[in-house]
Design an enzyme around this catalytic site. Structure first.
Site, short mmCIF file in Angstrom:
data_model
loop_
_atom_site.label_atom_id
_atom_site.label_comp_id
_atom_site.label_asym_id
_atom_site.label_seq_id
_atom_site.Cartn_x
_atom_site.Cartn_y
_atom_site.Cartn_z
CD GLU B 277 -3.20 0.79 1.84
OE1 GLU B 277 -3.22 -0.20 2.39
OE2 GLU B 277 -3.91 1.83 2.07
CB SER B 317 -5.10 1.05 -1.08
OG SER B 317 -4.47 0.03 -1.55
CE LYS B 356 -10.95 -7.61 7.67
NZ LYS B 356 -10.45 -7.22 6.46
CD GLU B 359 -11.90 -8.39 3.17
OE1 GLU B 359 -11.67 -7.17 2.94
OE2 GLU B 359 -11.47 -8.97 4.20
CD GLU B 364 -14.77 -8.52 -5.63
OE1 GLU B 364 -15.28 -9.48 -5.03
OE2 GLU B 364 -15.41 -7.48 -6.16
CB CYS B 501 -9.82 -3.68 13.58
SG CYS B 501 -9.73 -3.11 11.93
#
Lengths: 626, 674, 167
Positions: B277, B317, B356, B359, B364, B501
């Site tokens: 990143e 990003s 998560k 995710e 992807e 988090c």
């Protein structure tokens, strides 16, 4: 455009003279009640008859110089005596015709010439058979003192000139010529208490809002008249909309607000229409907008239609609704007078409260305090309905007794039945009994017995009304109308209704009465807003005053009024039944069967005990059995 | 100094916003369901009612703290009302406590115990509403909802979204998504904060414990665990340890005892993220393209951008989040190292986060058609798994993690707290830009818990402007200012949850949310301090990983396995809306009227198009529809003529659209003739 | 009368757009816009609510919340004749419920449904219409009928059907 108070006065005089020069004024009631009974057709027939007679007819008020000596035939707001509608009033004599039909038009017009009123259309007292010519002599009207309702039924609400001719906007002219604080002090001194519910002094609210510094303040007229059985605000909005505009104008000037909203219930389309018309007329005549009457004060008004929620009668819920949200009350403080609509200082007054303001300014504090009681000065409107002989809208000085209202004005109980109770103040109020007949109707006396004046609904009940069923009805209403926000109101009213339903269904236990009281007291003490805090009143007052009737339901499984479906059984007396089949046809669940010309029978399992068959049977053959 | 009398005691107070805070400050735990100091005052649960002298019974939460008040908190009447409120709530509550996910952490259960409610004298709920388990992250059980509105307010006020709201009224009131749709059909970003504030089991984290055990117990599968930074400082709370204390060593021991094969640290992948990143950022910064660069570690934030701000997708990003970097390298490389096929490797994440879970299921993030991360277990769920085994967690001997992915620097560890990613990137960027070793690794400017932090740093004469936000409502606000050109930044870190988090919705439920989040955050900073290395670029395991598998940051191989692309996404699922329907219609024209296209004038376009179609008398052949979002938001307004996509269709391009339509009609006619 | 069939309406979205133009783009315009939609379509189609949410930048859930809060709004299509039976106190004590039952029986409504399958009738109770002097009161598409009895209302519906037949 009226540019000064003097110009307003001049206009008033010319209209008043113009009116006096007319041969007669005919006012056909165009309130919702009379319209439903066909008054618009009556008006059309009258116009036609006048033309036939060759009389010069005008449908609006004429100035002195315009006057023709003809007849002014207009549609007025509600006269209040809805049950006798369609109503037609003949001025200047004040003759009142009742239950007029289009075919009566020719006779009414003929009577204008010969001076003999049409006797068959005059009001006849149901008990004494006495006939009354003038409206003001009829007992229903005779004992009233009309302030908020003064113009209702006496002017065309769509004609701003008619309002001006009746001294309209003179109170505003007076107010605008004095410092705002003076106006606040006046209302404070008059001790004008909120007519919509709790009776909080309007002047106190005004002075709080007046003292807060803010770039914008608002006046809201609360026309969300949701109490079932109350329609005074509707009548004022429909019958005399300019009075509300004038009241708001004065309030706006007093607290320094330049914007106002009139929040009208969704169920009142006619009121919305009339208010919109009145607003645009007032703007056109320079009584709203910039630099009103040349005083430099500017004030704009908007009509906001509600969307059907009783709770929006609560101030903060009403504000949430105007802001486009669910009408859920907000925690107070802050109070609206400090931070209300869009967080700006906001005064919310009920329609009737505001309707009293113009006269206080025009006729003075002393005049206002002349009627009513020291702690509740002025008059109060009541919607007198239910099992009373004369139903309708009345306005009386505060402090009149329940007896005066029900018997003297209301003509007693229908069908010579016995008085049982009067429910006052709608879902927030309570039930009063015979022992309260001499109770004065004012804020404090009612509060002492657990009821409240509320908006002024008075529903009279006779011996055939079951008080437990009425309590259930009110809890059903409040649990439907509870916004659902706070636990006690949402869950409490629902469980109270559940218990009451159980009782009227014949499934109640004696312990249910204690539970009802326990829940009711918690809801009363702990709810977030006024709706919740008052919701248990109909139950708690009836538990207190009609304990025997409750006990009969739960202990003896008996409904003394013979109403509760769960506690009765119907049967057809074979010896009286002629077999006409009418009962079978009206039965909503097809529980009645039989052969024509032979006795019919009721299937007890299927019967929902609605009583439709009892009402339908001309031979009294359907009977209740134990 | 202001004072008030509470139950006969004189209590002094200063800045407290309301009487409730003063009372709690005085050591009296006045109960509430609907009060959270982070949210607006709602005043509905009526549990905090008190008797104020001269004013009667009022709720303490909305009574301003004023000097001289005299308050009673415990009278017979108050107790009666509170108990009644509880009994009423319980009557309408699905009381299957024994099988409820929140049993033991349920406020309703707790208060019912405290008040000794033993008898419910009312009927049950009338109808059982269906349970919504459609979301990857959350389960909504309306039968347990007590309508306190905490979820409604946190979603609207903290996250700026408003997925949930009240619907209907009175006793029929419910909390539901728009049109009572399922959560996966609406704009929920899966952050789970609603579940974190829910006092009962009405909103819970989706439980995937069974799937985790199944893999652990399957001998043929190698189970690899990755532990997110924020987990180490909160898991102890489930076992009575203080929040903020790192239990990483005990956790490693416990997992091994439970039968897990390898225990790794997501912070390793976070170090890797810093490398990727930061390199990406420096490249963009130097070329001045796609700035500001937004972080993309937070899956809730990513979905938020996909739904509401697709125009800045290019500014995100392109790095995968640490969780997904780990999953990808485990499946692509680690399996090879172990010499086993990827499908025999099971990646289990322990995360503080509910998003998560969503995710891990995204398309992807797959290798050979299988998800890179097989199951995501939240801190809460892990605590429960350990409880089930009976392991005495608090007294376990710590062990170290496995290599190579068990090694992390402080940079990767502080990812778990708001500002951590920025600080880690600064530690990298500073050295890279200046070419000098960074001695003071602490960047105080990006630490702390204000909603939005802004700071500028000088690096070899150039200024880098950084903003750090947590809470999506803050992010939306900042974005508005940036889009309007009122503010400018080079790098913006966004975390959806309060505190980052550490405040994730998968963490153990805490009554003092803000305080525990801050303790956990401090715990991570302390951990950073204790570690040997503080910069990602120092991590020897990261460096050897680069050497062995993917060369260097930003390389083609790195892009393939560590980066991704996101696309725009519908906010709410719905049917296209028919404007005209002719049976003979042969050309299907859809105009997008989703938010983004709407704001760019697609309705005007639609109107003109309809007019033109009518005017040219081809309305018989054209089926015109308004679509609620075609997921091409960045390129809007968008028109779809059959399968031809036309982007950026301004009013001036109407003739082009008409031409395309007529062209299609002509072609079809030709086809028919043949 | 407005059509219930959306497909025949030229463009619901254009209609909403006009309403938005009229009332503005602030959240306070929401209720008036919903009132416009309700009046035009006699219910609130989901797509149009979603569109209104987009136009006013409100969460769809909040729009749904407002739409389900107020009694005036309906998310289900209503019949051609909307019959409302007032069940305010005055009407209730003067026996509005038998009138309500009679209507349901006359239009053959069963199983707690409020709209007939042929979409001809919707029958509802409504809290006080403020015409208490004429209790019990029924309105059919906003026309007020006072002092109703089960027989009288049945006769009125008979008449409506007769007129329907003639058209």
């Amino acid at each position: 455009m009226i540019q000064s108070p003097a110009e307003l006065q001049n206009l008033r005089d010319r209209y008043a003279k113009g009116m006096a020069q007319q041969k007669a004024g005919i006012l056909v009631c165009a309130g919702t009640g009379c319209v439903a009974s066909g008054s618009l057709e009556v008006h059309a027939a009258l116009e036609h008859a006048l033309k036939e007679q060759g009389l010069h007819t005008s449908v609006q008020l004429l100035l002195e110089e315009e006057s023709t000596g003809g007849v002014t035939a207009v549609k007025s707001g509600c006269h209040g005596f809805c049950e006798m509608g369609p109503l037609v009033r003949i001025d200047p004599e004040g003759v009142l015709y009742t239950k007029v039909k289009p075919v009566d038009a020719a006779d009414i017009v003929a009577a204008l010439d010969n001076g003999e009123p049409v006797e068959r259309l005059l009001y006849r007292h149901p008990a004494t058979q006495q006939v009354f010519v003038k409206e003001s002599d009829i007992p229903f009207y005779k004992h009233q003192t009309r302030v908020a309702l003064a113009n209702c039924g006496h002017i065309d609400p769509n004609d701003i000139a008619a309002y001006i001719a009746k001294d309209g906007y003179q109170g505003a002219a007076n107010a605008l010529s004095r410092p705002p604080q003076d106006v606040v002090d006046n209302v404070l001194e008059a001790n004008l208490r909120g007519r919509g519910g709790g009776g909080f002094p309007a002047g106190r609210k005004w002075s709080i809002a007046a003292s807060v510094d803010a770039d914008q303040k608002y006046i809201i007229c609360n026309g969300d008249e949701g109490d079932p059985g109350a329609f005074m605000d509707r009548s004022v909005m429909e019958g005399d909309p300019h009075r509300i505009i004038e009241g708001m104008l004065i309030a706006g000037y007093a607290i320094g607000a330049s914007q106002g909203y009139i929040y009208v219930r969704a169920e009142y389309p006619l009121a919305v229409e009339r208010l919109r018309q009145a607003l645009s007329d007032a703007e056109a005549w320079g009584l709203l907008g910039d630099n009103i009457l040349g005083t430099g004060f500017s004030f704009a008004l908007h009509v906001k239609e509600g969307a059907g929620a009783f709770v929006c009668g609560e101030e903060s819920a009403l504000i949430a609704s105007i802001e486009g949200e669910r009408g859920m009350p907000r925690p107070k403080p802050p109070f609206p007078a400090v931070a209300g609509l869009w967080n700006k200082p906001t005064i919310i007054n009920n329609v009737e409260t505001l309707a009293n303001v113009p006269d206080i300014l025009r006729r003075g504090v002393d005049w206002f305090k002349n009627s009513g009681t020291p702690s509740s000065p002025g008059t109060k409107t009541f919607a007198l309905t239910g099992e009373v002989a004369n139903t309708g809208l009345i306005e009386v000085p505060m402090g009149l007794t329940v007896r005066d209202v029900v018997y003297t004005i209301g003509g007693g109980i229908r069908k010579q039945m016995a008085f049982k109770a009067v429910q006052i103040g709608g879902p927030s109020g309570g039930c009063l009994t015979e022992e309260h007949l001499d109770l004065p109707l004012d804020y404090d006396s009612l509060q002492q017995v657990g009821a409240m004046i509320g908006s002024g609904g008075l529903v009279v009940m006779n011996e055939e009304t079951c008080i437990v069923e009425v309590a259930r009805f009110f809890m059903e209403f409040t649990q439907n109308e509870s916004c659902g926000k706070c636990v006690l109101c949402r869950e409490g009213t629902r469980r109270m209704k559940e218990i009451l339903q159980r009782i009227v269904d014949g499934q109640g236990a004696e312990s249910d009465l204690g539970l009802l009281e326990e829940v009711g007291e918690s809801v009363q003490a702990g709810s977030l807003c006024g709706l919740g805090k008052t919701a248990p009143n109909p139950v708690l007052t009836t538990l207190q005053y009609f304990e025997e009737e409750y006990l009969a339901h739960v202990r003896d499984k008996r409904c003394p009024a013979g109403v509760c479906p769960g506690l009765k059984t119907f049967a057809i007396a074979a010896e009286d039944c002629v077999g006409c089949s009418k009962c079978a046809r009206v039965c909503p669940v097809d529980a009645i069967s039989g052969k024509v010309k032979e006795p019919f029978v009721i299937d007890r399992e299927a019967c929902i005990k609605c009583g439709a068959c009892v009402d339908a049977c001309k031979f009294g053959a359907v009977v209740e059995v134990a | 100094m202001n004072t008030m009398i509470i139950d006969g005691r004189r209590i002094s107070f200063e800045q407290e916003a309301n009487v409730l805070q003063v009372i709690r400050g005085a050591g009296i735990d006045l109960p509430t369901f609907c009060y959270h100091s982070e949210l607006s005052v709602y005043g509905a649960c009526r549990m905090c009612i008190v008797d104020v002298a001269g004013r009667g019974i009022q709720a303490a939460c909305h009574t301003p703290a004023e000097d001289g008040l005299e308050i009673k908190t415990n009278t017979a009447k108050l107790r009666r009302i509170r108990k009644m409120a509880l009994e009423l709530l319980l009557a309408n509550h699905d009381r299957d406590c024994t099988t409820c996910d929140r049993s033991g952490s349920c406020k309703l259960q707790d208060l019912a115990q405290r008040f000794g409610v033993r008898d419910i004298r009312f009927g049950q709920r009338d109808v059982k509403a269906p349970i919504d388990a459609s979301s990857a992250a959350l389960v909504r059980d309306p039968n347990k909802c007590i309508l306190c509105g905490d979820c409604v307010r946190i979603c609207r006020e903290v996250q700026g979204i408003g997925v949930l709201d009240f619907s209907h009224r009175g006793s029929k009131m419910t909390v539901s998504p728009a049109f009572n749709k399922e959560l996966h059909d609406v704009e929920c970003v899966n952050c789970g904060q609603c579940a974190a504030v829910c006092p009962t089991g009405a909103l819970t984290v989706k439980n995937e414990i069974a799937r985790a055990w199944q893999a652990i117990h399957d001998e043929s599968i190698t189970v690899v665990v990755q532990i997110a930074p924020a987990v180490r400082v909160s898991l102890g709370e489930s076992f009575g340890l203080e929040s903020g204390k790192s239990v990483m060593g005990q956790l490693s021991t416990a997992l091994k005892q439970m039968g897990v094969d390898k225990v790794f640290d997501t912070s390793f992948a976070a170090d890797l993220t810093v490398m990727e990143e930061s390199s990406e950022f420096l490249q963009r910064f130097q070329s001045g393209t796609d700035l500001p660069q937004f972080t993309s570690c937070c899956p809730a934030w990513v979905k938020f951008v996909e739904q509401y701000h697709p125009d800045i997708l290019g500014n995100l990003s392109s790095c995968r989040s640490p969780q997904q970097m780990f999953g990808s390298l485990a499946k692509k490389y680690y399996a090879q190292e172990l010499g086993i096929p990827a499908e025999k490797l099971f990646v289990m994440s322990i995360m503080p986060c509910t998003a998560k879970k969503f995710e891990a299921g995204r398309e992807e993030f797959q290798t050979e058609g299988r998800p890179d991360v097989d199951v995501v277990i939240t801190t809460q769920e892990l605590g429960r798994m350990i409880e089930e085994t009976g392991i005495d967690f608090a007294h376990l001997e710590p062990t170290s993690l496995d290599m190579p992915f068990g090694f992390a620097t402080g940079a990767g560890v502080i990812f778990g707290v708001t500002g951590g990613v920025s600080e880690a990137v600064l530690r990298f960027a500073h050295e890279t830009v200046t070419g000098q070793e960074l001695e003071h690794v602490v960047f105080q400017e990006v630490r702390g818990y204000e909603g939005v932090k802004k700071a500028s740093f000088d690096m070899a004469g150039t200024t880098v402007r950084i903003a750090v936000v947590h809470g999506l409502a803050h992010a939306a606000e900042l974005l508005k200012a940036v889009k309007a050109g009122k503010e400018a930044f080079d790098f913006i870190e966004v975390m959806a949850c309060p505190g980052g988090c550490v405040g994730g919705a998968g963490q153990p439920i805490s009554a003092q949310m803000t305080a525990s989040n801050q303790n956990r955050g401090s715990g991570l900073y302390k951990e950073d301090q204790l570690l040997q290395m503080h910069k990602a670029q120092q991590n020897p395991m990261v460096n050897s990983f680069y050497q062995k598998w993917i060369e260097e940051p930003g390389s083609e191989a790195a892009h393939l396995s560590l980066h991704t692309r996101y696309g725009s996404r519908k906010r709410i699922q719905g049917e296209a809306y028919e404007l005209s329907q002719q049976p003979e219609a042969s050309v299907d024209v859809q105009v997008c009227v989703g938010t983004s296209c709407y704001l760019k004038g697609s309705v005007e376009l639609l109107k003109n198009l309809k007019y033109q179609v009518g005017k040219d008398e081809i309305d018989e052949q054209v089926k015109l529809r308004a679509a609620f979002c075609c997921q091409q938001c960045a390129e809007g307004p968008m028109v779809l003529v059959d399968d031809t996509v036309m982007n950026r269709v301004g009013a001036d391009r109407l003739p082009e659209v008409m031409h395309e339509i007529k062209d299609k009609i002509a072609k079809q006619r030709q086809m028919l003739r043949r | 009368m407005a059509s219930v069939d959306l497909q025949n309406e030229q463009s619901g979205i254009e209609f909403v757009e006009q309403s938005v133009q009229k009332w503005g783009r602030s959240p306070s315009a929401l209720i008036p816009i919903l009132q416009d939609i309700q009046q035009q379509y006699r219910y609130l189609p989901e797509q149009l609510l979603t569109h209104a949410a987009t136009a006013l930048e409100l969460p769809p859930a909040s729009v749904y919340g407002v739409a389900t809060f107020y009694a005036q709004f309906s998310l289900d299509p209503k019949g051609k004749y909307l019959i409302k039976v007032c069940d305010g106190t005055a009407c209730h004590v003067r026996k509005s419920m038998p009138v309500y039952e009679a209507i349901r029986k006359r239009v053959r409504l069963v199983d707690g449904k409020s709209t007939t399958e042929d979409m001809q009738y919707t029958v509802e109770t409504v809290s006080c219409l403020g015409a208490c002097g004429l209790a019990p009161v029924v309105t059919i598409n906003d026309k007020v009928y006072g002092q109703m009895t089960p027989d009288a209302i049945t006769a009125i519906i008979d008449m409506l059907e007769q007129q329907e037949g003639e058209v």
